[in-house]
Motif scaffolding. Structure first.
Motif, short mmCIF file in Angstrom:
data_model
loop_
_atom_site.label_atom_id
_atom_site.label_comp_id
_atom_site.label_asym_id
_atom_site.label_seq_id
_atom_site.Cartn_x
_atom_site.Cartn_y
_atom_site.Cartn_z
N LEU A 71 122.08 -17.72 55.32
CA LEU A 71 121.84 -18.99 54.32
C LEU A 71 120.87 -19.84 54.68
O LEU A 71 120.22 -20.50 53.84
N ASP A 72 120.66 -20.16 56.07
CA ASP A 72 119.32 -20.98 56.63
C ASP A 72 118.29 -20.26 56.10
O ASP A 72 117.11 -21.26 55.64
N SER A 73 117.96 -19.22 56.16
CA SER A 73 116.79 -18.45 55.99
C SER A 73 116.69 -18.30 54.41
O SER A 73 115.31 -18.55 53.96
N GLU A 74 117.52 -18.06 53.66
CA GLU A 74 117.30 -17.31 52.45
C GLU A 74 117.55 -18.52 51.43
O GLU A 74 117.01 -18.46 50.19
N GLY A 75 118.15 -19.51 51.71
CA GLY A 75 118.37 -20.79 50.91
C GLY A 75 119.59 -20.62 49.92
O GLY A 75 119.87 -19.61 49.47
N PRO A 76 120.59 -21.52 50.63
CA PRO A 76 121.99 -21.35 49.42
C PRO A 76 121.69 -21.33 48.09
O PRO A 76 122.51 -20.53 47.50
N ALA A 77 120.79 -21.65 47.51
CA ALA A 77 120.71 -21.77 45.95
C ALA A 77 120.44 -20.35 45.49
O ALA A 77 120.78 -20.05 44.40
N ASN A 78 119.67 -19.55 46.42
CA ASN A 78 119.39 -18.28 45.86
C ASN A 78 120.46 -17.32 45.83
O ASN A 78 120.80 -16.34 45.26
N VAL A 79 121.64 -17.55 47.07
CA VAL A 79 122.76 -17.01 47.20
C VAL A 79 124.00 -17.22 46.08
O VAL A 79 124.54 -16.36 45.41
N ASN A 80 123.92 -18.59 45.80
CA ASN A 80 125.09 -19.03 44.73
C ASN A 80 124.59 -20.39 44.57
O ASN A 80 124.71 -21.42 45.01
N PRO A 81 123.96 -20.34 43.10
CA PRO A 81 123.15 -21.77 42.77
C PRO A 81 124.57 -22.70 42.52
O PRO A 81 124.04 -24.03 42.29
#
Length: 119
Positions: free
Chosen positions: A75-85
């Motif tokens: 989550l820290d690397s990919e960005g939470p908004a990309n996983v679940n906006p």
């Protein structure tokens, strides 16, 4: 990048709330445990997501697969908004860990970057 002769196809189940984000093109990173059957997944592969127990499906093209030690690093690397906006980082971490218990997370995490495709 895999070519069409080596591209693999996967069928994976998704909960409705995540399926709808993928189908709308809003969720671009899928989170999975690094299970052996997913170890060979690579850019160019395709995934058909299905809501378990239904005929609803959507297909995506895998753009990238990145392994992480755990869900927090992912989550820290990919960005939470990309996983679940539609969820905060803390909510997402709790949701992911409610799906995958600690012994599953210990296998490692995969971030699967994907792009919705028309079939």
């Amino acid at each position: 990048m895999s070519d069409t002769t080596t591209a693999r196809r996967y069928e994976l189940n998704l909960y409705r709330r995540y399926f709808e984000l993928v189908a709308a093109g809003r969720k671009t990173i899928e989170v999975r445990v690094r299970y052996p059957h997913l170890a060979e997944m690579a850019a160019g592969d395709r995934i058909r997501f299905r809501i378990k127990g239904t005929t609803e499906t959507c297909d995506v093209l895998v753009k990238r697969v990145t392994p992480y030690a755990d869900f927090e690093a992912l989550l820290d690397s990919e960005g939470p908004a990309n996983v679940n906006p539609s969820s905060t980082r803390e909510q997402q971490l709790a949701n992911i860990r409610s799906i995958y218990p600690p012994e599953k997370e210990a296998l490692g995490a995969l971030a699967i970057e994907m792009e919705l495709i028309d079939v």
